[in-house]
Motif scaffolding. Structure first.
Motif, PDB file in Angstrom:
ATOM      1  N   CYS A 230       0.827  -1.234   0.014  1.00 35.23           N
ATOM      2  CA  CYS A 230       0.051  -0.183   0.145  1.00 35.23           C
ATOM      3  C   CYS A 230       1.041   1.270   0.111  1.00 35.23           C
ATOM      4  CB  CYS A 230      -1.099  -0.278   1.213  1.00 35.23           C
ATOM      5  SG  CYS A 230      -2.220  -1.277   1.215  1.00 35.23           S
ATOM      6  N   CYS A 231       0.118   2.539  -0.553  1.00 32.98           N
ATOM      7  CA  CYS A 231       0.931   3.616  -0.675  1.00 32.98           C
ATOM      8  C   CYS A 231       0.767   4.517   0.700  1.00 32.98           C
ATOM      9  CB  CYS A 231       0.575   4.301  -1.862  1.00 32.98           C
ATOM     10  SG  CYS A 231      -1.305   4.263  -2.098  1.00 32.98           S
TER      11      CYS A 231
ATOM     12  N   LYS B 291     -11.400  -4.203   2.866  1.00 34.09           N
ATOM     13  CA  LYS B 291     -11.941  -4.643   1.551  1.00 34.09           C
ATOM     14  C   LYS B 291     -12.984  -3.649   0.929  1.00 34.09           C
ATOM     15  CE  LYS B 291     -13.272  -8.861   2.554  1.00 34.09           C
ATOM     16  NZ  LYS B 291     -13.562 -10.287   2.406  1.00 34.09           N
ATOM     17  N   GLU B 292     -12.719  -2.479   1.505  1.00 37.04           N
ATOM     18  CA  GLU B 292     -13.459  -1.390   0.680  1.00 37.04           C
ATOM     19  C   GLU B 292     -12.919  -1.097  -0.801  1.00 37.04           C
ATOM     20  OE1 GLU B 292     -13.560   3.429   0.946  1.00 37.04           O
ATOM     21  OE2 GLU B 292     -13.178   2.472   2.782  1.00 37.04           O
ATOM     22  N   ILE B 293     -11.764  -1.331  -0.939  1.00 35.14           N
ATOM     23  CA  ILE B 293     -11.023  -1.360  -2.267  1.00 35.14           C
ATOM     24  C   ILE B 293     -10.335  -2.682  -2.301  1.00 35.14           C
ATOM     25  CG2 ILE B 293      -9.199  -0.331  -3.537  1.00 35.14           C
ATOM     26  CD1 ILE B 293      -9.660   2.299  -2.105  1.00 35.14           C
ATOM     27  N   TYR B 294     -10.799  -3.483  -3.549  1.00 33.71           N
ATOM     28  CA  TYR B 294     -10.179  -4.748  -3.992  1.00 33.71           C
ATOM     29  C   TYR B 294      -9.654  -4.696  -5.570  1.00 33.71           C
ATOM     30  CZ  TYR B 294     -15.088  -4.232  -5.255  1.00 33.71           C
ATOM     31  OH  TYR B 294     -16.368  -3.912  -5.998  1.00 33.71           O
ATOM     32  N   LEU B 295      -9.164  -5.953  -5.671  1.00 31.79           N
ATOM     33  CA  LEU B 295      -8.905  -6.059  -7.014  1.00 31.79           C
ATOM     34  C   LEU B 295      -9.558  -7.205  -7.901  1.00 31.79           C
ATOM     35  CD1 LEU B 295      -5.778  -5.479  -8.401  1.00 31.79           C
ATOM     36  CD2 LEU B 295      -5.400  -7.715  -8.056  1.00 31.79           C
ATOM     37  N   VAL B 296      -9.878  -6.751  -8.992  1.00 30.83           N
ATOM     38  CA  VAL B 296     -10.540  -7.726 -10.000  1.00 30.83           C
ATOM     39  C   VAL B 296      -9.769  -7.799 -11.402  1.00 30.83           C
ATOM     40  CG1 VAL B 296     -12.808  -6.852  -8.824  1.00 30.83           C
ATOM     41  CG2 VAL B 296     -12.166  -5.663 -10.885  1.00 30.83           C
TER      42      VAL B 296
ATOM     43  N   CYS C 103      -4.860   5.520  -6.545  1.00 28.42           N
ATOM     44  CA  CYS C 103      -5.409   5.737  -5.172  1.00 28.42           C
ATOM     45  C   CYS C 103      -6.241   6.793  -4.932  1.00 28.42           C
ATOM     46  CB  CYS C 103      -4.148   5.821  -4.142  1.00 28.42           C
ATOM     47  SG  CYS C 103      -4.694   6.085  -2.236  1.00 28.42           S
ATOM     48  N   PRO C 104      -7.418   6.652  -4.316  1.00 24.94           N
ATOM     49  CA  PRO C 104      -8.242   7.964  -3.904  1.00 24.94           C
ATOM     50  C   PRO C 104      -7.950   8.699  -2.870  1.00 24.94           C
ATOM     51  CG  PRO C 104      -9.272   5.687  -3.253  1.00 24.94           C
ATOM     52  CD  PRO C 104      -8.150   5.438  -4.003  1.00 24.94           C
TER      53      PRO C 104
END
Length: 209
Positions: A153-154, A165-170, A193-194
């Motif tokens: 992570c940044c 898991k609010e942000i995840y990879l698909v 990254c938001p």
């Protein structure tokens, strides 16, 4: 042999293996299962794979069993998907891969294989714990993603979002991408990254940190 003939041979194999309508004889059942499998009958290929995995009527050979199961997986056989997923999950006959296990178990669950939905939840829980451990052990410097997950992570906000898991990879047609759900529950693509604006860097999933 015709498809009908292969199906009849398969039915004979099942009868011997289960002892339904015939004397139970696993070795004899495996013999007939091989005949039907050699003729390309997909249920027989799948079930012969299961026989090799368990050593039922044949010498136990999980690697060969996995190879046979994957032939049926390619034909979208849901039972084969379930058994192959379990093998990926526990590293039986193939290198352990929880992400592939979850993918196949998800398909099996969608096709209503008994127990698949619960097992998919167990695999996902193991992946969540694995993600927590690896992100805890890696520096918060860059946003790095592999083909299966967020690897580093940044910023602290991204770290928290990845763990929750609010942000995840698909997987998309363009490759792995970051996503999140908006207020309406619709998925939104995140090109960066938001929180801090860092762009994701693609890395191998086995990168050493």
């Amino acid at each position: 042999m015709s498809d009908k003939g292969a199906e009849s041979t398969y039915d004979i194999a099942i009868g011997y293996i289960t002892g339904v309508g015939r004397p139970q004889d696993a070795a004899e059942g495996a013999k007939y299962m091989k005949i039907a499998a050699d003729d390309g009958y997909m249920p027989a290929i799948r079930d012969l794979g299961i026989l090799y995995v368990n050593g039922t009527g044949v010498e136990k050979d999980p690697v060969k069993g996995f190879e046979l199961l994957m032939k049926a997986v390619k034909e979208m056989d849901p039972r084969a998907m379930y058994h192959a997923s379990v093998m990926y999950w526990h590293g039986i006959g193939v290198e352990q891969d929880l992400y592939e296990a979850l993918r196949l178990m998800g398909f099996a669950a969608g096709m209503r294989i008994q127990g698949a939905e619960e097992d998919a939840e167990r695999i996902e829980a193991e992946i969540d714990e694995m993600r927590r451990k690896k992100l805890n052990a890696r520096p918060i410097l860059k946003l790095e993603i592999s083909d299966v997950d967020i690897e580093a992570c940044c910023c602290k906000d991204m770290y928290d979002a990845a763990l929750s898991k609010e942000i995840y990879l698909v997987e998309s047609y363009k490759g792995p991408v970051l996503m999140k759900e908006d207020d309406k529950g619709e998925e939104v693509l995140l090109p960066k990254c938001p929180f801090c604006g860092a762009e994701p860097i693609r890395v191998p999933r086995d990168k050493v940190y």
